[in-house]
Scaffold this active site. Sequence first.
Site, PDB file in Angstrom:
ATOM      1  N   GLU A 144       5.390  10.614  21.863  1.00  0.00           N
ATOM      2  CA  GLU A 144       6.303  11.039  20.813  1.00  0.00           C
ATOM      3  C   GLU A 144       5.847  12.362  20.187  1.00  0.00           C
ATOM      4  O   GLU A 144       4.675  12.520  19.856  1.00  0.00           O
ATOM      5  CB  GLU A 144       6.344   9.953  19.734  1.00  0.00           C
ATOM      6  N   GLU A 191       5.341  -1.200  13.646  1.00  0.00           N
ATOM      7  CA  GLU A 191       6.385  -0.482  14.381  1.00  0.00           C
ATOM      8  C   GLU A 191       5.891   0.944  14.464  1.00  0.00           C
ATOM      9  O   GLU A 191       5.736   1.614  13.446  1.00  0.00           O
ATOM     10  CB  GLU A 191       7.693  -0.621  13.592  1.00  0.00           C
ATOM     11  N   LYS A 199       0.903  -1.164   0.000  1.00  0.00           N
ATOM     12  CA  LYS A 199       0.000   0.000   0.000  1.00  0.00           C
ATOM     13  C   LYS A 199       0.934   1.204   0.000  1.00  0.00           C
ATOM     14  O   LYS A 199       1.607   1.489   0.992  1.00  0.00           O
ATOM     15  CB  LYS A 199      -0.844  -0.033   1.269  1.00  0.00           C
ATOM     16  N   CYS A 236      12.123   7.226  13.869  1.00  0.00           N
ATOM     17  CA  CYS A 236      11.473   6.551  15.000  1.00  0.00           C
ATOM     18  C   CYS A 236      12.460   6.348  16.143  1.00  0.00           C
ATOM     19  O   CYS A 236      12.061   6.041  17.264  1.00  0.00           O
ATOM     20  CB  CYS A 236      10.896   5.217  14.551  1.00  0.00           C
ATOM     21  N   GLY A 252      -2.260   4.791  13.492  1.00  0.00           N
ATOM     22  CA  GLY A 252      -2.362   3.963  12.280  1.00  0.00           C
ATOM     23  C   GLY A 252      -2.054   2.502  12.590  1.00  0.00           C
ATOM     24  O   GLY A 252      -2.827   1.601  12.246  1.00  0.00           O
ATOM     25  N   GLY A 253      -0.932   2.263  13.260  1.00  0.00           N
ATOM     26  CA  GLY A 253      -0.493   0.900  13.547  1.00  0.00           C
ATOM     27  C   GLY A 253      -1.492   0.148  14.421  1.00  0.00           C
ATOM     28  O   GLY A 253      -1.809  -1.010  14.175  1.00  0.00           O
ATOM     29  N   GLY A 298       4.897   3.501  11.158  1.00  0.00           N
ATOM     30  CA  GLY A 298       4.247   4.818  11.132  1.00  0.00           C
ATOM     31  C   GLY A 298       3.730   5.193  12.505  1.00  0.00           C
ATOM     32  O   GLY A 298       4.351   4.863  13.525  1.00  0.00           O
ATOM     33  N   SER A 299       2.578   5.859  12.505  1.00  0.00           N
ATOM     34  CA  SER A 299       2.054   6.415  13.758  1.00  0.00           C
ATOM     35  C   SER A 299       1.437   5.333  14.647  1.00  0.00           C
ATOM     36  O   SER A 299       1.041   4.257  14.168  1.00  0.00           O
ATOM     37  CB  SER A 299       0.969   7.445  13.429  1.00  0.00           C
TER      38      SER A 299
HETATM   39  P1  NAP Z   1       0.618   7.081   9.397  1.00  0.00           P
HETATM   40  O1  NAP Z   1      -0.497   8.033   9.551  1.00  0.00           O
HETATM   41  O2  NAP Z   1       0.768   6.093  10.457  1.00  0.00           O
HETATM   42  O3  NAP Z   1       0.461   6.379   7.985  1.00  0.00           O
HETATM   43  C1  NAP Z   1       1.323   5.337   7.536  1.00  0.00           C
HETATM   44  C2  NAP Z   1       0.572   4.468   6.553  1.00  0.00           C
HETATM   45  O4  NAP Z   1      -0.489   3.788   7.219  1.00  0.00           O
HETATM   46  C3  NAP Z   1      -0.081   5.243   5.427  1.00  0.00           C
HETATM   47  O5  NAP Z   1       0.017   4.485   4.245  1.00  0.00           O
HETATM   48  C4  NAP Z   1      -1.500   5.368   5.870  1.00  0.00           C
HETATM   49  O6  NAP Z   1      -2.377   5.367   4.785  1.00  0.00           O
HETATM   50  C5  NAP Z   1      -1.741   4.101   6.660  1.00  0.00           C
HETATM   51  N1  NAP Z   1      -2.706   4.359   7.722  1.00  0.00           N
HETATM   52  C6  NAP Z   1      -2.549   5.190   8.770  1.00  0.00           C
HETATM   53  N2  NAP Z   1      -3.635   5.165   9.548  1.00  0.00           N
HETATM   54  C7  NAP Z   1      -4.487   4.307   8.982  1.00  0.00           C
HETATM   55  C8  NAP Z   1      -5.786   3.870   9.308  1.00  0.00           C
HETATM   56  N3  NAP Z   1      -6.417   4.278  10.400  1.00  0.00           N
HETATM   57  N4  NAP Z   1      -6.371   3.003   8.481  1.00  0.00           N
HETATM   58  C9  NAP Z   1      -5.759   2.559   7.369  1.00  0.00           C
HETATM   59  N5  NAP Z   1      -4.535   2.943   7.000  1.00  0.00           N
HETATM   60  C10 NAP Z   1      -3.914   3.804   7.795  1.00  0.00           C
HETATM   61  O7  NAP Z   1       1.983   7.836   9.302  1.00  0.00           O
HETATM   62  P2  NAP Z   1       2.422   9.054   8.406  1.00  0.00           P
HETATM   63  O8  NAP Z   1       1.422   9.461   7.415  1.00  0.00           O
HETATM   64  O9  NAP Z   1       3.726   8.664   7.893  1.00  0.00           O
HETATM   65  O10 NAP Z   1       2.627  10.218   9.441  1.00  0.00           O
HETATM   66  C11 NAP Z   1       1.701  10.602  10.419  1.00  0.00           C
HETATM   67  C12 NAP Z   1       2.382  10.664  11.764  1.00  0.00           C
HETATM   68  O11 NAP Z   1       2.921   9.390  12.091  1.00  0.00           O
HETATM   69  C13 NAP Z   1       3.576  11.576  11.829  1.00  0.00           C
HETATM   70  O12 NAP Z   1       3.274  12.909  12.051  1.00  0.00           O
HETATM   71  C14 NAP Z   1       4.345  10.973  12.948  1.00  0.00           C
HETATM   72  O13 NAP Z   1       3.867  11.439  14.185  1.00  0.00           O
HETATM   73  C15 NAP Z   1       4.080   9.520  12.865  1.00  0.00           C
HETATM   74  N6  NAP Z   1       5.165   8.736  12.273  1.00  0.00           N
HETATM   75  C16 NAP Z   1       5.945   8.032  13.101  1.00  0.00           C
HETATM   76  C17 NAP Z   1       6.972   7.274  12.594  1.00  0.00           C
HETATM   77  C18 NAP Z   1       7.836   6.518  13.500  1.00  0.00           C
HETATM   78  O14 NAP Z   1       8.623   5.738  13.033  1.00  0.00           O
HETATM   79  N7  NAP Z   1       7.714   6.727  14.767  1.00  0.00           N
HETATM   80  C19 NAP Z   1       7.215   7.217  11.242  1.00  0.00           C
HETATM   81  C20 NAP Z   1       6.386   7.938  10.391  1.00  0.00           C
HETATM   82  C21 NAP Z   1       5.357   8.675  10.928  1.00  0.00           C
HETATM   83  P3  NAP Z   1      -3.094   6.719   4.342  1.00  0.00           P
HETATM   84  O15 NAP Z   1      -2.045   7.761   4.253  1.00  0.00           O
HETATM   85  O16 NAP Z   1      -3.683   6.326   3.040  1.00  0.00           O
HETATM   86  O17 NAP Z   1      -4.075   7.030   5.404  1.00  0.00           O
END
Ligand code: NAP
Length: 494
Positions: A364, A230, A149, A267, A210-211, A206-207
């Site tokens: 975080e 993660e 994805k 991260c 999301g995770g 990711g977040s």
């Molecule tokens: P994210 O929101 O977690 O998204 C990562 C992936 O997961 C995207 O492809 C997203 O798809 C999908 N996703 C997220 N929430 C979902 C849900 N509820 N249902 C289905 N799919 C979902 O991360 P991000 O867009 O990279 O960044 C957002 C925040 O995450 C950042 O501001 C940061 O705080 C955090 N982040 C943390 C790390 C880490 O390693 N700690 C790394 C990256 C980001 P869609 O975009 O299509 O929704």
Amino acid sequence: MFKDFTTTEINKVMDEAWQAFHIYRKMSLKQRADFMRSIAIEIENCGDALIKTAMQETNLPGLRLKTEKTRTIFQLNSYAAFCESGQWLDARIDTADSNRNIPKPDIRKMLVPLGPVVVFGASNFPFAYSTAGGDTACAFAAGCPVIVKAHPAHAATSEMVANAIMNAAVLCNMPKGLFTHVHGASVEVGETLVKHPYTKAVGFTGSFAGGKQLFDWGNQRKEPIPVFAEMGSVNPAFLLPDKMKTSAADVAKLYAASITQSVGQFCTNPGIIIGIESNDLETFKNVLSAEIKKVAPAAMLNSGIYKNFIDKREKALKQDKVKIVVTNTDLPDVGTTNADIMASPTIATTTAKNFISNSLLHQEVFGPYSIIVCCEDMNEMKQVALNLEGQLTSTLMATEDDIKNNEALVEAVKNICGRFILNGVPTGVEVCLSMQHGGPFPATTDSRFTSVGADGIRRFARPIAFQNWPDNLLPDELKDDNPLGIRRTVNSEL
Ligand code: NAP
């Protein structure tokens, strides 16, 4: 630019992946490894255009992206070598003993692939944790088809890497459906993929929101599946007194660089620094402030991540008894390009008592931000460690005497993390077999596994034991004369 996949399209993708699974799982370890090496070559063949596209989409500098691409290629090649070695299969053989008073059967165990794996691309690693990143490489090595994805924030970069994988699949005569690249800027695409009955595992970086959502969907299915998420962490660093007596300034310089590297978008960013109130801690704060002042605000990956950074930082700074130590708001002259997503490096501070009683401060703040937690004594430092949630890493800045004199603190810090660092910084994750990139919840959803290093292959496989099968009907990996020459444990001996 890219259309979201519909449910009908996703169903077709999953059908093809399921068909491909039954062909690919039977392919030899060498065939899988050759495919992975071919992907590495195809990515190399993308040349500078790939870096340029990624620069446009992520605002990351070219040098950082080139290094990440090299790392991605190294991952594919080194995981291929490990796949081929068969070591990860954990092959064990216990031969029969018909003379035992209850006859002992012949039992032989190895790992076999789970099935189609859905991988979610990460925003902050467009190569190493995305389309052909660690999760994809591990799944291919394990014998699983992959459905990526794409992360919408770097969909064009993802598309280029996906084409490289598809070229390699054609060159290596891989079955149709072994790899599919799915676009989707809406959560429904991810939801449909995770809930599809042919999906057998999920990899995500990711977040937390999301995770955890993907993990819950994976577990609520009629047939629950493992979701390896993660979700980041705050990577606490504990500054012990003996070390600080001689090295406060050096430690401050080291940490200023780590906190601000890649605009703090790792991260493994050190988000919490814990010290004992003293002149040495004041020296640390002063030098850290001076160093942070030298780091100009810089553009974050995208406006969503910038907004999250601002919101979470403001929320943390508004908490009772939290003070700003330093922030650098001197915007460099960038014209209009990215002027609205420039993050100012920021260091805050609070007392240990306040930190322990306010869990919001444990969360975080993804970006160039850290909070210094000031403790009255070593006992309070230990209380901070005992009150922290699971982490990818934790670090001790300590002398040998510090460690010998603070056994309970060392144990408490060790207990919360997947990687325990001594006198270093958590940023910079080596790709090697001994790496553990994972940790107790909420850092990940399964602390038993790693998402970096070839050991991550095991996430996408399950053990199966063969009982009383004749040699000619066993898989090659378990046959008596070991035709693949792999490492095995036979009657308890390696
Ligand atoms: P994210 O929101 O977690 O998204 C990562 C992936 O997961 C995207 O492809 C997203 O798809 C999908 N996703 C997220 N929430 C979902 C849900 N509820 N249902 C289905 N799919 C979902 O991360 P991000 O867009 O990279 O960044 C957002 C925040 O995450 C950042 O501001 C940061 O705080 C955090 N982040 C943390 C790390 C880490 O390693 N700690 C790394 C990256 C980001 P869609 O975009 O299509 O929704």
